[in-house]
Design an enzyme around this catalytic site. Structure first.
Site, PDB file in Angstrom:
ATOM      1  N   ASN A 141       0.873  -1.175   0.000  1.00  0.00           N
ATOM      2  CA  ASN A 141       0.000   0.000   0.000  1.00  0.00           C
ATOM      3  C   ASN A 141       0.910   1.225   0.000  1.00  0.00           C
ATOM      4  O   ASN A 141       1.508   1.555   1.017  1.00  0.00           O
ATOM      5  CB  ASN A 141      -0.895  -0.036   1.251  1.00  0.00           C
ATOM      6  CG  ASN A 141      -1.756   1.204   1.376  1.00  0.00           C
ATOM      7  OD1 ASN A 141      -1.791   2.045   0.476  1.00  0.00           O
ATOM      8  ND2 ASN A 141      -2.451   1.321   2.502  1.00  0.00           N
ATOM      9  N   GLY A 172       2.711   2.243  10.828  1.00  0.00           N
ATOM     10  CA  GLY A 172       3.639   3.359  10.693  1.00  0.00           C
ATOM     11  C   GLY A 172       4.359   3.723  11.989  1.00  0.00           C
ATOM     12  O   GLY A 172       4.994   4.768  12.076  1.00  0.00           O
ATOM     13  N   HIS A 220      -9.476   0.672   4.824  1.00  0.00           N
ATOM     14  CA  HIS A 220      -8.207   0.913   5.522  1.00  0.00           C
ATOM     15  C   HIS A 220      -8.460   1.841   6.709  1.00  0.00           C
ATOM     16  O   HIS A 220      -9.294   2.747   6.627  1.00  0.00           O
ATOM     17  CB  HIS A 220      -7.180   1.525   4.565  1.00  0.00           C
ATOM     18  CG  HIS A 220      -5.801   1.541   5.156  1.00  0.00           C
ATOM     19  ND1 HIS A 220      -5.400   2.510   6.048  1.00  0.00           N
ATOM     20  CD2 HIS A 220      -4.765   0.686   5.024  1.00  0.00           C
ATOM     21  CE1 HIS A 220      -4.154   2.241   6.433  1.00  0.00           C
ATOM     22  NE2 HIS A 220      -3.745   1.141   5.827  1.00  0.00           N
TER      23      HIS A 220
HETATM   24  P1  13P Z   1       3.198   0.377   7.637  1.00  0.00           P
HETATM   25  O1  13P Z   1       3.750  -0.889   7.031  1.00  0.00           O
HETATM   26  O2  13P Z   1       3.894   1.604   7.169  1.00  0.00           O
HETATM   27  O3  13P Z   1       3.074   0.271   9.125  1.00  0.00           O
HETATM   28  O4  13P Z   1       1.688   0.528   7.082  1.00  0.00           O
HETATM   29  C1  13P Z   1       0.832  -0.547   7.169  1.00  0.00           C
HETATM   30  C2  13P Z   1      -0.384  -0.216   6.412  1.00  0.00           C
HETATM   31  O5  13P Z   1      -1.178   0.614   6.821  1.00  0.00           O
HETATM   32  C3  13P Z   1      -0.619  -0.913   5.136  1.00  0.00           C
HETATM   33  O6  13P Z   1      -1.894  -0.710   4.678  1.00  0.00           O
END
Ligand code: 13P
Length: 254
Positions: free
Chosen positions: A11, A175, A99
């Site tokens: 993503n 994140g 999401h």
């Molecule tokens: P990260 O891998 O940056 O934590 O994001 C995960 C995410 O939200 C994928 O949709």
């Protein structure tokens, strides 16, 4: 025996201009072209403006392209939105629905996610339906209640192993550099599998449940080795071809 083929999904969120998308998708396409019979499926979901660039770079390879969201209507007066049919027309084969960033930033409810998922199917897309609890909900011991309600509300009747993938993304792990421990992840994935089994008995065994939230090359193998984790939905690490590819390689250790 688990016959689910791992899905490695990137993503890209709101990152990258066309040149970045061309480089990244081109790099992954090249690696896929050079690898014989990869043991995983791979999809990347660029921002809308980079979909055509990514499609072009992926042409002739097993790299699939997806959207990050769609409207539930086929067309109409919805300024700024994109329909599932438009994504399919742009040669996407997947779309992410629900999401947590859409749920938070745009107030998407389970009912809306359910409608978007049905729209995705109507357009011939595979929906990647996302669920996940917040840190407050986890701390309050509500994780399984929250996930149960989200899966029940967001997944329409008619879900099959072919048209739907679930992604469990704990909001506190997105994140942040924090991942669910293998035990925490498997507990929720096993719970989701049971819920799917109760509702879609014929399909649940084949449905893929991805983990998402700070998945990196260093933790992917351990997570993907778990019984009910069938791949990853990857954000930050999906923007780095080496990292995304390394994560894909670790799915083979299942
Ligand atoms: P990260 O891998 O940056 O934590 O994001 C995960 C995410 O939200 C994928 O949709």
């Amino acid at each position: 025996m688990n016959t689910r083929r791992p899905l490695i999904a990137g993503n890209w969120k709101m990152n990258g201009l066309a040149a970045d998308a061309a480089t990244l998708a081109g790099d992954l396409a090249k690696r896929l072209r050079g690898s014989h019979n990869p043991s995983f499926d791979m999809v990347v979901c660029p921002p809308y403006t980079n979909i055509s660039t990514a499609v072009e770079a992926a042409q002739g390879t097993a790299l699939a392209i997806g959207g990050q969201n769609c409207h539930d209507a086929e067309k109409g007066a919805h300024t700024g939105d994109i329909s599932a049919a438009m994504l399919a027309d742009a040669r996407c084969s997947y779309v992410i629905t629900g999401h947590s960033e859409r749920r938070t930033d745009h107030g998407e409810t389970d009912g809306m996610v359910n409608a978007k998922t049905r729209a995705a199917w109507a357009a011939g897309l595979i929906a990647i339906v996302c669920v996940g609890e917040t840190e407050t909900q986890r701390d309050a011991g509500q994780t399984l209640d929250v996930i149960g309600a989200q899966v029940a509300g967001s997944m329409p009747d008619g879900a099959t192993a072919a048209n739907t993938v679930i992604a469990y993304e704990p909001v506190w792990a997105i994140g942040t550099g924090r991942t669910a421990s293998p035990q925490e992840a498997q507990d929720v994935h096993g719970f989701i599998r049971q819920q799917l089994t109760d509702r879609f008995p014929e399909q649940a065994g084949g449905m893929r449940i991805l983990y998402g939230g700070s998945m990196k090359p260093g933790n992917a193998a351990q997570l993907m080795a778990l019984a009910d984790i069938d791949g990853g939905l990857i954000g930050g690490a999906a923007l780095i071809a080496d990292d995304f590819w390394a994560i894909a390689q670790s799915s083979g250790q299942k």
